[in-house]
Every structure is written in structure tokens, then in C-alpha cells.
Design a protein around this motif. Structure first.
Motif, PDB file in Angstrom:
ATOM      1  N   UNK A  66       0.833  -1.200   0.000  1.00  0.00           N
ATOM      2  CA  UNK A  66       0.000   0.000   0.000  1.00  0.00           C
ATOM      3  C   UNK A  66       0.875   1.259   0.000  1.00  0.00           C
ATOM      4  N   UNK A  67       0.351   2.325  -0.600  1.00  0.00           N
ATOM      5  CA  UNK A  67       1.042   3.611  -0.579  1.00  0.00           C
ATOM      6  C   UNK A  67       0.053   4.741  -0.841  1.00  0.00           C
ATOM      7  N   UNK A  68       0.310   5.860  -0.211  1.00  0.00           N
ATOM      8  CA  UNK A  68      -0.374   7.092  -0.562  1.00  0.00           C
ATOM      9  C   UNK A  68       0.403   7.713  -1.719  1.00  0.00           C
ATOM     10  N   UNK A  69      -0.231   7.830  -2.878  1.00  0.00           N
ATOM     11  CA  UNK A  69       0.434   8.316  -4.084  1.00  0.00           C
ATOM     12  C   UNK A  69       0.396   9.829  -4.162  1.00  0.00           C
ATOM     13  N   UNK A  70      -0.721  10.411  -3.725  1.00  0.00           N
ATOM     14  CA  UNK A  70      -0.954  11.850  -3.853  1.00  0.00           C
ATOM     15  C   UNK A  70      -2.049  12.220  -2.862  1.00  0.00           C
ATOM     16  N   UNK A  71      -2.270  13.497  -2.644  1.00  0.00           N
ATOM     17  CA  UNK A  71      -3.380  13.903  -1.795  1.00  0.00           C
ATOM     18  C   UNK A  71      -4.684  13.422  -2.436  1.00  0.00           C
ATOM     19  N   UNK A  72      -5.404  12.584  -1.723  1.00  0.00           N
ATOM     20  CA  UNK A  72      -6.656  12.061  -2.245  1.00  0.00           C
ATOM     21  C   UNK A  72      -6.508  10.848  -3.136  1.00  0.00           C
ATOM     22  N   UNK A  73      -5.321  10.249  -3.183  1.00  0.00           N
ATOM     23  CA  UNK A  73      -5.093   9.070  -4.028  1.00  0.00           C
ATOM     24  C   UNK A  73      -4.227   8.049  -3.306  1.00  0.00           C
ATOM     25  N   UNK A  74      -4.794   6.877  -3.061  1.00  0.00           N
ATOM     26  CA  UNK A  74      -4.080   5.747  -2.478  1.00  0.00           C
ATOM     27  C   UNK A  74      -4.137   4.579  -3.455  1.00  0.00           C
ATOM     28  N   UNK A  75      -3.157   3.698  -3.322  1.00  0.00           N
ATOM     29  CA  UNK A  75      -3.157   2.479  -4.122  1.00  0.00           C
ATOM     30  C   UNK A  75      -2.762   1.305  -3.238  1.00  0.00           C
ATOM     31  N   UNK A  76      -3.556   0.226  -3.290  1.00  0.00           N
ATOM     32  CA  UNK A  76      -3.167  -1.034  -2.658  1.00  0.00           C
ATOM     33  C   UNK A  76      -3.026  -2.086  -3.760  1.00  0.00           C
ATOM     34  N   UNK A  77      -1.983  -2.912  -3.643  1.00  0.00           N
ATOM     35  CA  UNK A  77      -1.747  -3.993  -4.603  1.00  0.00           C
ATOM     36  C   UNK A  77      -1.694  -5.298  -3.826  1.00  0.00           C
ATOM     37  N   UNK A  78      -2.596  -6.193  -4.139  1.00  0.00           N
ATOM     38  CA  UNK A  78      -2.691  -7.456  -3.411  1.00  0.00           C
ATOM     39  C   UNK A  78      -2.433  -8.631  -4.340  1.00  0.00           C
ATOM     40  N   UNK A  79      -1.505  -9.495  -3.948  1.00  0.00           N
ATOM     41  CA  UNK A  79      -1.291 -10.790  -4.599  1.00  0.00           C
ATOM     42  C   UNK A  79      -1.774 -11.854  -3.630  1.00  0.00           C
ATOM     43  N   UNK A  80      -2.639 -12.739  -4.096  1.00  0.00           N
ATOM     44  CA  UNK A  80      -3.265 -13.657  -3.163  1.00  0.00           C
ATOM     45  C   UNK A  80      -3.605 -14.980  -3.841  1.00  0.00           C
ATOM     46  N   UNK A  81      -3.500 -16.055  -3.078  1.00  0.00           N
ATOM     47  CA  UNK A  81      -3.952 -17.370  -3.536  1.00  0.00           C
ATOM     48  C   UNK A  81      -5.012 -17.866  -2.567  1.00  0.00           C
ATOM     49  N   UNK A  82      -6.126 -18.357  -3.107  1.00  0.00           N
ATOM     50  CA  UNK A  82      -7.234 -18.803  -2.273  1.00  0.00           C
ATOM     51  C   UNK A  82      -7.113 -20.292  -1.975  1.00  0.00           C
ATOM     52  N   UNK A  83      -7.245 -20.625  -0.694  1.00  0.00           N
ATOM     53  CA  UNK A  83      -7.163 -22.019  -0.259  1.00  0.00           C
ATOM     54  C   UNK A  83      -8.537 -22.692  -0.199  1.00  0.00           C
ATOM     55  N   UNK A  84      -9.596 -21.906  -0.309  1.00  0.00           N
ATOM     56  CA  UNK A  84     -10.968 -22.409  -0.322  1.00  0.00           C
ATOM     57  C   UNK A  84     -11.795 -21.549  -1.277  1.00  0.00           C
ATOM     58  N   UNK A  85     -12.963 -22.036  -1.688  1.00  0.00           N
ATOM     59  CA  UNK A  85     -13.893 -21.221  -2.460  1.00  0.00           C
ATOM     60  C   UNK A  85     -14.333 -20.044  -1.587  1.00  0.00           C
ATOM     61  N   UNK A  86     -14.166 -18.846  -2.101  1.00  0.00           N
ATOM     62  CA  UNK A  86     -14.287 -17.661  -1.258  1.00  0.00           C
ATOM     63  C   UNK A  86     -15.038 -16.534  -1.959  1.00  0.00           C
ATOM     64  N   UNK A  87     -15.838 -15.819  -1.190  1.00  0.00           N
ATOM     65  CA  UNK A  87     -16.446 -14.560  -1.632  1.00  0.00           C
ATOM     66  C   UNK A  87     -15.786 -13.429  -0.861  1.00  0.00           C
TER      67      UNK A  87
END
Length: 354
Positions: A66-87
Motif C-alpha cells: 500500500x502507498x499514498x500516491x498523492x493527496x486524495x489518491x491511495x493504491x493497494x496492490x494485493x497478490x493472493x492465492x485462495x485455499x478455499x472457495x471464497x467470496x
């Protein structure tokens, strides 16, 4: 952490097992609230200097940067693997204001089973964009083994006003009408050319952020370039269907519908009536809600995904064209080639690597 103890920690915000899927909420009021709730999730380890949360629990494994890029702008980047069927779905705390829009670029890889005796399954990449207004509940479904990347841009109204010339755009443009209405969410497929490549460049800058004093400027430029392209192209999108009122679309059911389509591409289309029966929703509402979210009919979406799978098989396997045609449900190779060319601009044989 053992499963029972993990449940004890997560129970206040976890809906457990419903309709074959474990349900995970994420706090969506603000980017800061989302990041804090992720840090406090059981099984998470927070590296403050890297601004990264590493996660490994009985249901998921991966990391979120995660990072705050600018005033009023954030970005999160998630890499994930699911171990079960998930919502995964958004939730909102009543005592926290919510004003950020979110723009999500999702890339997830799952397996599609084939009928071919030599190649029984292939990895299939699905990519889409979503634009969500503040306070709107959305959901997405993922099967066990799916590997996903989520790029979530949180943008405030003040950031949009500063960087996007809304006042100079024709009020009759569909997306402008959407912004001015009481509608909640819309998604797109290929709205940003080279989106995956541009996103990987941003991810790389995240990873090496502390190694170069210019990376803050570089990251801001990369992000602005991608978001500018996104907004430029959505304002060119001519979908004319009425968007749905906030709260009137069951986004979890629409997400399940999309998943049922995209994971069964080598089988005959089950039909809208069968889909509506499985999802416990009327066929007319399913058709209306699906089109309002994805911008095209269920039938057209199914065809587009089949052609996407066909392109992967053409480019990444030695399977004969006639067999690829059969894999995506076309007994007539000529008809398949015509549909393929309409989607990709060239015949299958013209896109086969030499």
C-alpha cells in the motif's frame, strides 16, 4: 494459528460458509480503514518500512502493498492465492465517513477443464476493471486455487475534480450520466490497453520504492498515466443501458454468475434460466443486473470469454484449430473462425505462433 482460534478472532466480521463459499468482508469506508483492517487480520505480518502486509491463514496466502500516491489518491496492490472457495465483499462501518471512489483492476488465474484427452485443463486469465462509488456493496467470487492480483485505486472527489476535466465533458456521455446519478458500480473488460504491463511496472516501483529517491515521482507519474487512460476510455464507452440504483443489484449473485460462466467455457452454455435457478433470482432481473454491471448481455459475455479461451489455446498449445473449435462449443470450424475473427480481428491460423 489453528482454525478454531482463527475463527474466534475473525468472527465479528466473517459470515462463515454460505452456498459453498466462505465469505470474507473488507472494510471499505476509506483506504486507511481498509489497510488497518488488513494489518489486524489474524495471520498477518506488517512490515512498516516496506508498507507491506504478508498474510497466511487457513483461507488465503499472499501479500498486500500500500502507498499514498498523492493527496486524495491511495493504491493497494494485493497478490493472493485462495485455499478455499471464497467470496470477498465490501462492508462499511456506520461510524466512519465514506467518500472515496474505488477503481479496481483485477487479474485472476484459474483452471478451465477441457475435453481433450492430452490436455485436460489449462490456466485461464480473467481481467476486468470495476468503478465503485462510495458506500456501494460489491462482491467477487473465487474458487480454491485461484491466484489473483488486485490493484485498488482509492480516489477522493477532490482528486477527481483536480485531475479529470468533468466540467468540460458533455453531460450526455453515459459515464458522465452515471457519475451524476444515484447508481453504484460498473465494470469493464479491456478498457485500458496494456493494463497488465503498466500495472506490473507500478508493482515493481512499489517493490524498489525505498531504493531510489525519484521513485515517489516515478510512481505518481505511472499511476496518473494509467488512471488518465482509464478515464479517457470510459468516457468513450457508449453503453446505453440504464445503470441500477444503489443497493438494487445483488453484486454477490452477479459475481457468482460471472464465475459460473468463466469457469465452464468448454461446456455448452447452461442457459439463462438454469443460471437464474441456481442463483435463486428471476431470469429478467439476472439479465438486467448482469448487463448493468458488465455492460453486455450474458450471452455476449459468454461468447467473448469463449473467444478469449480460444485465443489462449491458439497461442499457447499445438491443438488443432478444429479441436479448439470443439473445445469452446463450436462443432462447425468455419463458424468458429468467423466468430473468432470478429472478436480478435484475425483468423485463428493468423494468430498462431510460427
Amino acid at each position: 494459528m489453528i482454525l478454531s482460534k482463527w475463527f474466534q478472532f475473525i468472527k465479528p466480521n466473517f459470515n462463515f460458509y454460505r452456498d459453498g463459499f466462505f465469505e470474507f468482508p473488507f472494510l471499505a469506508n476509506t483506504p486507511e480503514a481498509f489497510i488497518e483492517s488488513t494489518i489486524n487480520t489474524p495471520g498477518s505480518k506488517h512490515n512498516i518500512e516496506e508498507q507491506t502486509v504478508y498474510r497466511n491463514n487457513p483461507f488465503i496466502k499472499g501479500e498486500m502493498r500500500y502507498r499514498k500516491i498523492d493527496d486524495g489518491l491511495w493504491l493497494t496492490i494485493t497478490n493472493i492465492e485462495f485455499k478455499h472457495d471464497t467470496v470477498i465483499k465490501s462492508v462499511y462501518a456506520k461510524d466512519i465517513p465514506s467518500e472515496h471512489y474505488s477503481i479496481t483492476y483485477t487479474v485472476f488465474e484459474s483452471e478451465v477443464k477441457l475435453q481433450n484427452m492430452f490436455i485436460d485443463k489449462v490456466p485461464f486469465q480473467n481481467k476486468f476493471w470495476g468503478f465503485k462509488k462510495p458506500g456501494v456493496d460489491v462482491g467477487a467470487c473465487f474458487y480454491k486455487g485461484s491466484k489473483c492480483q488486485f490493484y485498488i485505486y482509492y480516489v477522493s472527489p477532490s482528486w477527481i475534480e483536480k485531475h479529470i476535466p468533468l466540467d468540460q465533458l458533455d453531460s450526455k456521455i453515459p459515464f458522465k450520466k452515471f457519475l451524476d446519478s444515484d447508481k453504484g458500480f460498473v465494470s469493464y473488460q479491456d478498457i485500458v490497453p496494456n493494463a497488465e504491463e503498466l500495472s506490473h511496472e507500478i508493482l515493481n516501483t512499489f517493490k524498489i520504492f525505498n531504493k531510489d529517491v525519484f521513485n515517489k515521482t516515478i510512481l505518481k507519474a505511472q499511476t496518473l498515466n494509467l488512471l488518465s487512460t482509464f478515464f479517457k476510455n470510459v468516457f468513450r464507452d457508449n453503453r446505453k443501458d440504464y445503470y441500477q440504483e444503489k443497493g438494487s443489484v445483488d453484486y454477490k449473485k452477479i459475481a457468482k454468475c460471472e464465475l459460473m460462466i468463466s469457469t465452464k467455457l468448454s461446456k455448452p452454455f447452461m442457459g439463462i434460466d438454469r443460471l437464474s435457478e441456481k442463483l435463486n433470482i428471476s431470469s429478467s432481473k439476472l439479465k438486467m443486473d448482469f448487463k448493468s454491471v458488465y455492460g453486455k448481455s450474458i450471452l455476449q459475455y459468454n461468447i467473448d470469454k469463449k473467444m478469449q479461451l480460444a485465443l489462449q489455446l491458439v497461442q499457447n498449445t499445438q491443438m488443432q484449430i478444429k479441436h479448439i473449435s470443439q473445445e469452446v462449443g463450436y462443432e462447425n470450424p468455419s463458424k468458429f473462425s468467423a466468430v473468432f475473427k470478429k472478436k480478435h480481428g484475425k483468423l485463428p491460423s493468423e494468430l498462431r505462433p510460427e
